[in-house]
Design a protein around this motif. Sequence first.
Motif, short mmCIF file in Angstrom:
data_model
loop_
_atom_site.label_atom_id
_atom_site.label_comp_id
_atom_site.label_asym_id
_atom_site.label_seq_id
_atom_site.Cartn_x
_atom_site.Cartn_y
_atom_site.Cartn_z
N TYR A 31 1.72 -24.72 19.77
CA TYR A 31 1.97 -24.69 21.22
C TYR A 31 0.90 -23.92 22.00
CZ TYR A 31 6.30 -26.86 19.90
OH TYR A 31 7.22 -27.73 19.37
N LEU A 32 -0.04 -23.35 21.29
CA LEU A 32 -1.19 -22.75 21.98
C LEU A 32 -1.91 -23.81 22.82
CD1 LEU A 32 -2.66 -20.44 19.21
CD2 LEU A 32 -1.71 -19.67 21.38
N LEU A 33 -1.76 -25.07 22.41
CA LEU A 33 -2.37 -26.17 23.17
C LEU A 33 -1.87 -26.23 24.61
CD1 LEU A 33 -2.37 -29.07 20.54
CD2 LEU A 33 -4.37 -27.85 21.42
N LEU A 34 -0.74 -25.59 24.88
CA LEU A 34 -0.15 -25.62 26.22
C LEU A 34 -0.64 -24.46 27.10
CD1 LEU A 34 3.54 -26.48 25.24
CD2 LEU A 34 1.79 -28.05 26.09
N LEU A 68 -3.06 -31.42 15.63
CA LEU A 68 -3.84 -30.68 14.64
C LEU A 68 -5.34 -30.81 14.91
CD1 LEU A 68 -3.65 -28.93 12.12
CD2 LEU A 68 -3.79 -31.02 10.75
N ARG A 69 -5.75 -32.03 15.24
CA ARG A 69 -7.15 -32.29 15.55
C ARG A 69 -7.58 -31.45 16.77
NH1 ARG A 69 -8.93 -35.70 18.74
NH2 ARG A 69 -6.97 -36.81 18.96
N ARG A 70 -6.73 -31.45 17.79
CA ARG A 70 -7.07 -30.70 19.00
C ARG A 70 -7.05 -29.19 18.76
NH1 ARG A 70 -2.66 -32.82 22.43
NH2 ARG A 70 -3.27 -31.25 23.94
N LEU A 71 -6.10 -28.75 17.93
CA LEU A 71 -6.03 -27.31 17.61
C LEU A 71 -7.28 -26.84 16.90
CD1 LEU A 71 -2.33 -27.10 16.45
CD2 LEU A 71 -3.34 -25.64 18.22
N PRO A 101 4.90 -33.02 22.42
CA PRO A 101 5.80 -33.66 21.45
C PRO A 101 5.15 -33.70 20.07
CG PRO A 101 4.85 -35.30 22.96
CD PRO A 101 4.27 -33.97 23.34
N LEU A 102 5.93 -33.33 19.06
CA LEU A 102 5.38 -33.29 17.70
C LEU A 102 6.31 -34.03 16.74
CD1 LEU A 102 4.37 -29.51 17.67
CD2 LEU A 102 2.78 -31.43 17.63
N ILE A 149 -7.11 -20.51 7.95
CA ILE A 149 -6.47 -20.66 9.25
C ILE A 149 -5.56 -21.87 9.13
CG2 ILE A 149 -6.90 -21.26 11.70
CD1 ILE A 149 -8.11 -18.56 10.99
N TYR A 150 -4.29 -21.72 9.53
CA TYR A 150 -3.43 -22.90 9.55
C TYR A 150 -2.53 -22.89 10.77
CZ TYR A 150 -0.03 -19.82 7.27
OH TYR A 150 0.82 -18.79 6.97
N TYR A 151 -1.81 -24.00 10.97
CA TYR A 151 -1.07 -24.18 12.23
C TYR A 151 0.36 -24.62 11.94
CZ TYR A 151 -5.93 -24.31 13.67
OH TYR A 151 -7.24 -23.99 13.85
N LYS A 152 1.28 -24.12 12.78
CA LYS A 152 2.70 -24.49 12.64
C LYS A 152 3.29 -24.66 14.03
CE LYS A 152 4.53 -22.24 8.47
NZ LYS A 152 5.30 -21.05 8.08
N ALA A 153 4.38 -25.41 14.12
CA ALA A 153 5.05 -25.57 15.41
C ALA A 153 5.98 -24.37 15.64
CB ALA A 153 5.84 -26.87 15.44
N MET A 154 5.39 -23.19 15.82
CA MET A 154 6.19 -21.97 16.01
C MET A 154 6.49 -21.77 17.48
SD MET A 154 4.41 -18.98 13.74
CE MET A 154 2.76 -19.08 14.42
N ILE A 155 7.75 -21.45 17.79
CA ILE A 155 8.03 -21.11 19.19
C ILE A 155 8.30 -19.62 19.38
CG2 ILE A 155 8.83 -23.40 19.94
CD1 ILE A 155 11.67 -22.31 19.72
N SER A 156 8.53 -18.93 18.30
CA SER A 156 8.85 -17.51 18.43
C SER A 156 7.60 -16.66 18.59
CB SER A 156 9.65 -17.04 17.23
OG SER A 156 8.98 -17.41 16.05
N ARG A 157 6.49 -17.11 18.04
CA ARG A 157 5.26 -16.32 18.09
C ARG A 157 4.06 -17.23 18.27
NH1 ARG A 157 5.75 -12.50 12.84
NH2 ARG A 157 4.25 -11.23 13.95
#
Length: 169
Positions: A115-118, A66-69, A55-56, A91-99
């Motif tokens: 979502y790489l965290l999953l 973000l901390r965990r990523l 959940p975000l 390097i940055y992070y986004k809640a992307m589901i397509s890629r």
Amino acid sequence: MRIVKNGDVHVSAPIGIPKSEVERFVEEHRDWIAKARKKTCESQQRRADFYNQLPLRTREQADDALRRLKALIEPMVDRHSKEMGVQPSSIYYKAMISRWGVCHIREKSICFSAYLLLLPEWCVEHVVVHELCHLLEPSHNARFHALMDKFFPRWKEARRATIKCVKFY
Ligand SMILES: [Zn+2]
């Protein structure tokens, strides 16, 4: 005839076929449509369930992710970029589901999906190496695959495992 993502039925027929005949065809395949629709819905639901594990919605959730990523991905980027002789600018992070990741070759920046965290760690690592490889080769060509073979030999297996994570969750 096929079912598209939102559950609509798309039918294509040769030019000249009367509408009544197309309608009859659809009517005759009512059961098939119902089954195919159900299957589409279920796989959509599985996908949603998979992503909903992270959940975000709130500030706290996003900060925690973000901390965990950063803790997960940055050491991987450091280690592999040294080995590969590349240097991403950011390097940055986004809640992307397509890629899972996007490499902006001109800026040399890499965006990773939150979502790489999953995913299992080795799947994440394969995504990291994949994006770093784009700093050496922009396209998914033979040279790119040779680079993957060199820097992450189990990349094909990891890619399959990554796809399975979402599909069969
Ligand atoms: Zn790629």
